[in-house]
Design a protein around this motif. Structure first.
Motif: not given
Length: 155
Positions: A113-132
């Motif tokens: 769950v922590i890994a998911y939240l970190e990936a989601a945080k990075e993705d929301s900051e990058d506005s990149g793809t949702e793959v990670q």
């Protein structure tokens, strides 16, 4: 003197028999109470384990739903202009996930769950793809599924 002796021997025997009988009755009662106390303690421990399992199971199911809702909000944030209400919804889901993850007993679920939240945080900051975040969400769901499938009373 012989009259006293003939009276003392039976009286002494009765007295000694009463002491032995009373001591053995108290000893057997103590053993019975100890066994009863142990069974009651084991029953309380089992009832606590069942209740803890129910709480953990409910937390895991709520955590699955929260991750799903958070991921949907993440996709909305990434694909559209983020409104204040959408960002607030996203943050609320994130706080809910953190709260639920803290209630879960399984360390693998917490890590995923922590890994998911970190990936989601990075993705929301990058506005990149949702793959990670999608992979991390899948891993979190897998860890939750494994935790739900495990029987806590059979080691």
């Amino acid at each position: 003197m012989t009259d006293w002796a003939s009276l003392l021997v039976p009286a002494g025997g009765v007295l000694l028999g009463g002491i032995v009988a009373g001591a053995s009755a108290m000893w057997s009662q103590a053993i019975t109470q100890k066994a009863t106390h142990r069974r009651e303690r084991e029953a309380r421990e089992h009832a606590f384990a069942v209740k803890r399992y129910e709480i953990d199971r409910d937390s895991l199911l709520q955590l699955q739903e929260a991750i799903n809702a958070h991921y949907v909000a993440l996709i909305k944030v990434a694909t559209s202009l983020a409104s204040d209400t959408l960002l607030m919804e996203y943050a609320t889901y994130r706080m809910n996930i953190v709260s639920l993850a803290n209630r879960v007993l399984d360390p693998k679920v917490k890590q995923s769950v922590i890994a998911y939240l970190e990936a989601a945080k990075e993705d929301s900051e990058d506005s990149g793809t949702e793959v990670q975040p999608a992979i991390a969400a899948s891993r979190a769901h897998d860890a939750i599924g494994r935790a739900l499938a495990r029987d806590p009373f059979f080691n």
